[in-house]
Design a protein around this motif. Structure first.
Motif, PDB file in Angstrom:
ATOM      1  N   ILE B  75      15.043  -4.592  -4.092  1.00 46.36           N
ATOM      2  CA  ILE B  75      14.123  -5.707  -3.876  1.00 46.36           C
ATOM      3  C   ILE B  75      13.217  -5.900  -5.087  1.00 46.36           C
ATOM      4  O   ILE B  75      12.948  -7.025  -5.516  1.00 46.36           O
ATOM      5  CB  ILE B  75      13.291  -5.473  -2.590  1.00 46.36           C
ATOM      6  CG1 ILE B  75      14.187  -5.676  -1.375  1.00 46.36           C
ATOM      7  CG2 ILE B  75      12.092  -6.410  -2.520  1.00 46.36           C
ATOM      8  CD1 ILE B  75      13.538  -5.367  -0.065  1.00 46.36           C
ATOM      9  N   PRO B 137      -4.937 -17.044   4.811  1.00 45.53           N
ATOM     10  CA  PRO B 137      -4.977 -18.135   5.788  1.00 45.53           C
ATOM     11  C   PRO B 137      -6.318 -18.248   6.519  1.00 45.53           C
ATOM     12  O   PRO B 137      -6.693 -19.345   6.932  1.00 45.53           O
ATOM     13  CB  PRO B 137      -3.842 -17.795   6.753  1.00 45.53           C
ATOM     14  CG  PRO B 137      -3.442 -16.402   6.459  1.00 45.53           C
ATOM     15  CD  PRO B 137      -3.849 -16.100   5.055  1.00 45.53           C
ATOM     16  N   TYR B 159       1.590 -13.881   3.196  1.00 43.50           N
ATOM     17  CA  TYR B 159       1.918 -13.202   4.443  1.00 43.50           C
ATOM     18  C   TYR B 159       3.316 -13.563   4.933  1.00 43.50           C
ATOM     19  O   TYR B 159       3.665 -13.303   6.060  1.00 43.50           O
ATOM     20  CB  TYR B 159       0.854 -13.500   5.500  1.00 43.50           C
ATOM     21  CG  TYR B 159      -0.457 -12.880   5.116  1.00 43.50           C
ATOM     22  CD1 TYR B 159      -0.709 -11.543   5.413  1.00 43.50           C
ATOM     23  CD2 TYR B 159      -1.413 -13.594   4.417  1.00 43.50           C
ATOM     24  CE1 TYR B 159      -1.886 -10.947   5.014  1.00 43.50           C
ATOM     25  CE2 TYR B 159      -2.593 -13.006   4.012  1.00 43.50           C
ATOM     26  CZ  TYR B 159      -2.824 -11.678   4.320  1.00 43.50           C
ATOM     27  OH  TYR B 159      -3.984 -11.081   3.914  1.00 43.50           O
ATOM     28  N   THR B 244      -1.180  -8.196  -3.048  1.00 46.86           N
ATOM     29  CA  THR B 244      -0.463  -7.848  -1.816  1.00 46.86           C
ATOM     30  C   THR B 244      -0.225  -6.353  -1.651  1.00 46.86           C
ATOM     31  O   THR B 244       0.219  -5.933  -0.606  1.00 46.86           O
ATOM     32  CB  THR B 244       0.928  -8.505  -1.812  1.00 46.86           C
ATOM     33  OG1 THR B 244       1.663  -7.968  -2.906  1.00 46.86           O
ATOM     34  CG2 THR B 244       0.838 -10.007  -1.952  1.00 46.86           C
ATOM     35  N   SER B 245      -0.482  -5.571  -2.658  1.00 51.32           N
ATOM     36  CA  SER B 245      -0.058  -4.175  -2.748  1.00 51.32           C
ATOM     37  C   SER B 245       1.382  -3.997  -2.248  1.00 51.32           C
ATOM     38  O   SER B 245       1.691  -3.073  -1.512  1.00 51.32           O
ATOM     39  CB  SER B 245      -1.017  -3.210  -2.055  1.00 51.32           C
ATOM     40  OG  SER B 245      -1.335  -3.635  -0.774  1.00 51.32           O
ATOM     41  N   PRO B 248       4.071  -8.360   2.283  1.00 52.59           N
ATOM     42  CA  PRO B 248       4.233  -7.659   3.564  1.00 52.59           C
ATOM     43  C   PRO B 248       5.449  -6.724   3.543  1.00 52.59           C
ATOM     44  O   PRO B 248       6.495  -7.123   3.063  1.00 52.59           O
ATOM     45  CB  PRO B 248       4.446  -8.797   4.569  1.00 52.59           C
ATOM     46  CG  PRO B 248       4.846  -9.974   3.759  1.00 52.59           C
ATOM     47  CD  PRO B 248       4.278  -9.788   2.396  1.00 52.59           C
ATOM     48  N   GLY B 249       5.253  -5.537   4.080  1.00 54.06           N
ATOM     49  CA  GLY B 249       6.321  -4.547   4.011  1.00 54.06           C
ATOM     50  C   GLY B 249       6.556  -4.166   2.564  1.00 54.06           C
ATOM     51  O   GLY B 249       5.644  -3.704   1.898  1.00 54.06           O
ATOM     52  N   ILE B 250       7.778  -4.393   2.094  1.00 52.77           N
ATOM     53  CA  ILE B 250       8.054  -4.098   0.692  1.00 52.77           C
ATOM     54  C   ILE B 250       8.515  -5.367  -0.010  1.00 52.77           C
ATOM     55  O   ILE B 250       9.175  -5.319  -1.040  1.00 52.77           O
ATOM     56  CB  ILE B 250       9.108  -2.987   0.538  1.00 52.77           C
ATOM     57  CG1 ILE B 250      10.384  -3.361   1.290  1.00 52.77           C
ATOM     58  CG2 ILE B 250       8.581  -1.676   1.021  1.00 52.77           C
ATOM     59  CD1 ILE B 250      11.528  -2.409   1.000  1.00 52.77           C
ATOM     60  N   ASP B 261       4.414   4.570  -8.047  1.00 56.34           N
ATOM     61  CA  ASP B 261       4.357   5.176  -6.716  1.00 56.34           C
ATOM     62  C   ASP B 261       5.171   6.459  -6.646  1.00 56.34           C
ATOM     63  O   ASP B 261       4.735   7.444  -6.058  1.00 56.34           O
ATOM     64  CB  ASP B 261       4.869   4.195  -5.660  1.00 56.34           C
ATOM     65  CG  ASP B 261       3.839   3.118  -5.357  1.00 56.34           C
ATOM     66  OD1 ASP B 261       2.755   3.175  -5.963  1.00 56.34           O
ATOM     67  OD2 ASP B 261       4.121   2.239  -4.533  1.00 56.34           O
TER      68      ASP B 261
END
Lengths: 411, 302
Positions: B75, B137, B159, B244-245, B248-250, B261
């Motif tokens: 990803i 949002p 998001y 977003t660090s 969402p998710g990865i 990481d």
């Protein structure tokens, strides 16, 4: 800064005992920065300052994932602090093996830690090749479901008594515009919630087979499939939690915007700071109300090897201060965690802490995943579950397959 | 010409400009020891199973096999490709158009230039936070439009896992195009006025002059800009962390974040080194042939 001045103010109020007039500054790094945590760490600073030394606070914001790399690079880079927090278990294992950490066996034998620290697994996690390298300060358990009584009242359903009732109450909460389950965006939260579901639904034996024995067949088997089914429910219920930090997610529960949160007992510190009362404003269900087992991971302080003799002495003083019964009570009441010694008086403990102590006394305990898995496997698990919780198109079956692979590769 | 001076065959060629050569020794040493040495060290250790601390126990290609089996890495690569392609195209196009507009001898040019360049003075972390709030949002663009009466309006790219990388792209473009514009403007100013006059005399429309004459003349500026943008793309990290660090998710992970990481959070140096070696190879595959054509082959062209 605020914390530092707070610690300073506290220090000023303490009368220094005679005899120990020589003050040594000792920098202590940790990642306790939320409201409840800061209040708790101030207790430690107060106790240490009372011994005539000075606690120099080195709080690092952004939770363990951010703080640990900073701490480790300071230790390996030759600029060690006086003492540092880690979760006891495998996080500092290699630092100890490389000879960068101080052996505390002398202090431990003198103060008889082997007798007083309960459960014994806490001290085992600090022990590498027969030597003790850390001072455990608290027991943190992950296995709690925190519920907002106000949210359920607003939705017109009774406060659930276990996970199944909670799932059943989901639609009613959603109808009332409440997010049923708050799960923050930090990856460790999703991974932790899954571990909790595993103990609650599959039970203690399965948990141990998977994480302690790393049995990949069990990890791929039907028991764990049930857990993934439950995680699928949790994912559905957590939709719409657009916050990152765990304490922001806890805050959603405190303010009644979310029905509940699966989070460790450190969440309790936040409820206390907000002035809420266990049993009245919020409800806690250990082991999700299904399987009352708690894990006994927690925090410990490690002491890097220092050349300065004054500071080395101060390290010993700090180590014994941390396990002092009075410090233990003051710290753990604020932190919401359980003390590491069974012989202290916790008459002032609230409902939830009493429930935790009871389970502890019964011996329904497991080791925490930090103690069982390496940081590497934990990270892979975090990647998997943060993806799983954010991506509704990922099926529980696929996720389980990847989970089994991680367990198979774990060391 | 070059061949002539070079081939003069004087034996003391190494001693020419001796002072300059001595003065550059520290920089050469830095480049060799730190850049090259560090790179080789990293590549070597990527074949080991180093955990928290580096150690030389070789495991062959294990780290690479694990890397390419990790969905998060795949990803990350996809995100980098999408982000890289669009940020290259858009910053060049927008930057050039802005510069061309700015070159029309408009009033208050200085003011506009400052406004456009201002975002570049901010760090990626600040940019990331600003856009995190704008795109949130609950209190960003979506809530403002909704409060104006369009209640069904929905705009929350950070998001939504499918489009989150575009949310990051918006912030990157906001920050980066000002610099591209300034570089392009400098290039445009370097074009001789007579070219424009000649084009006007010949009756060539303005857009055609730009596309067919001016842009080919600005080759050097374009290449500089390209290098600056490309290096910014590969190392994108702080913007993602601030916005977003990775979530969402990865869904918005990038390779540089994977490296960090795994090196520090997962305490698995070997895995992090393997990932950074892959990044190096990717860059090398793109940059080396191109740099060779551009700079190495330059003499023939001259």
């Amino acid at each position: 800064m605020k914390l530092r001045s707070l610690a300073g103010a506290l220090a000023a109020t303490v009368v220094l005992p005679f005899g120990l007039a020589q003050a040594t500054d000792l920098e202590v790094t940790h990642w306790w920065t939320s409201g409840g945590e800061a209040a708790a760490v101030a207790e430690l600073a107060k106790a240490f300052d009372a011994t005539g030394n000075k606690w120099v606070d080195g709080a690092i914001a952004g939770s363990g994932g951010t703080a640990r790399p900073i701490m480790i690079s300071r230790i390996t880079g030759g600029d060690p602090m006086g003492a540092t927090q880690f979760n006891h278990g495998r996080q500092a294992e290699e630092l100890v093996e490389a000879g960068l950490m101080r052996d505390l066996t002398d202090v431990a034998t003198r103060e008889n830690w082997k007798e007083i620290v309960k459960p014994a697994s806490l001290l085992d996690s600090c022990t590498i090749e027969g030597k003790i390298y850390c001072a455990p300060v608290n027991i943190h358990s992950w296995q709690w479901l925190w519920l907002s009584n106000a949210a359920f009242k607003q939705a017109g359903v009774p406060v659930p008594k276990n996970w199944d009732e909670f799932v059943a109450a989901g639609p009613a909460l959603e109808k009332a515009g409440i997010i049923p389950l708050a799960v923050g965006g930090q990856p460790w939260q999703a991974a932790g919630a899954f571990d909790v579901l595993m103990v609650a639904i599959a039970g203690k034996d399965v948990f141990e087979q998977v994480f302690a024995k790393k049995d990949e067949e069990v990890a791929a088997g039907p028991e764990i499939a049930k857990v993934f089914k439950a995680a699928d429910d949790a994912r559905r219920l957590s939709k719409g939690t657009n916050v990152q930090d765990w304490n922001q997610a806890t805050n959603l529960v405190i303010t009644g915007k979310a029905g509940g949160q699966i989070m460790g007992d450190w969440a309790q510190g936040e409820f206390q700071v907000a002035g809420q009362k266990a049993g009245v404003d919020y409800t806690c269900l250990p082991g999700l109300g299904v399987n009352e087992v708690i894990s006994t991971g927690g925090d410990a302080f490690y002491f890097p090897l220092l050349e300065d003799e004054e500071k080395s002495k101060a390290q010993e003083v700090l180590a014994s201060t941390l396990l002092n019964p009075k410090t233990q009570v003051a710290f753990n009441l604020k932190k919401g965690s359980l003390p590491v010694r069974g012989d202290v008086d916790l008459a002032t403990a609230n409902d939830c802490m009493k429930k935790g102590l009871e389970i502890l006394a019964k011996g329904n305990v497991i080791q925490g995943t930090d103690q069982l898995l390496s940081a590497d496997s934990q990270k892979q698990k975090e990647d998997l579950f943060s993806e799983f919780f954010a991506n509704p198109s990922m099926t529980p079956e696929d996720a389980q397959k990847r989970f089994a692979e991680i367990i198979a590769a774990a060391d | 010409m070059t061949a002539l001076t070079r081939g003069s065959g004087r034996p003391n060629q190494w001693l020419r400009n001796l002072n300059a050569k001595i003065a550059s020794i520290p920089m050469i040493l830095t480049a060799v020891v730190i850049f090259l040495g560090g790179t080789i060290w990293t590549v070597v250790y990527s074949f080991t199973n180093s955990k928290l601390l580096p150690r030389l126990s070789f495991v062959g290609l294990d780290q690479y096999e694990r890397l390419w089996a990790a969905p998060r890495w795949i990803i990350s690569i996809q995100n980098l490709a999408v982000y890289g392609f669009f940020s290259l195209v858009f910053s060049l196009v927008i930057g050039f158009v802005l510069a061309a507009l700015m070159d029309q001898k408009i009033r208050f040019e200085n003011t506009f230039r400052t406004i456009m360049l201002y975002p570049f003075a901010l760090s990626f972390i600040v940019t990331g936070l600003v856009w995190q709030w704008l795109l949130n949002p609950q209190f960003g663009i979506q809530s403002i439009v909704r409060s104006l009466g369009w209640t069904s309006f929905s705009f929350d790219p950070l998001y939504d896992a499918d489009i989150v990388i575009y949310g990051i792209l918006i912030a990157a473009l906001w920050q980066g195009t000002g610099l591209v514009m300034c570089l392009m403007l400098a290039g445009l100013r370097g074009i001789d006025e007579d070219i424009w006059k000649a084009a006007r005399v010949d009756g060539i429309p303005m857009w055609k002059t730009y596309v067919l004459i001016i842009i080919p003349m600005m080759r050097g500026v374009f290449i500089t800009t390209l290098v600056i943008i490309a290096s910014g793309i590969v190392k994108v990290y702080d913007l993602v962390v601030a916005q977003t660090s990775g979530g969402p998710g990865i869904a918005s992970e990038v390779p540089a974040k994977y490296v960090y990481d795994y090196m520090f959070q997962a305490q698995n140096l070997g895995q992090g080194f393997a990932a950074s070696t892959m990044m190096l190879i990717t860059v090398a595959i793109i940059i080396v042939p191109w740099a060779y054509l551009e700079f190495g082959g330059g003499r023939k062209r001259g």
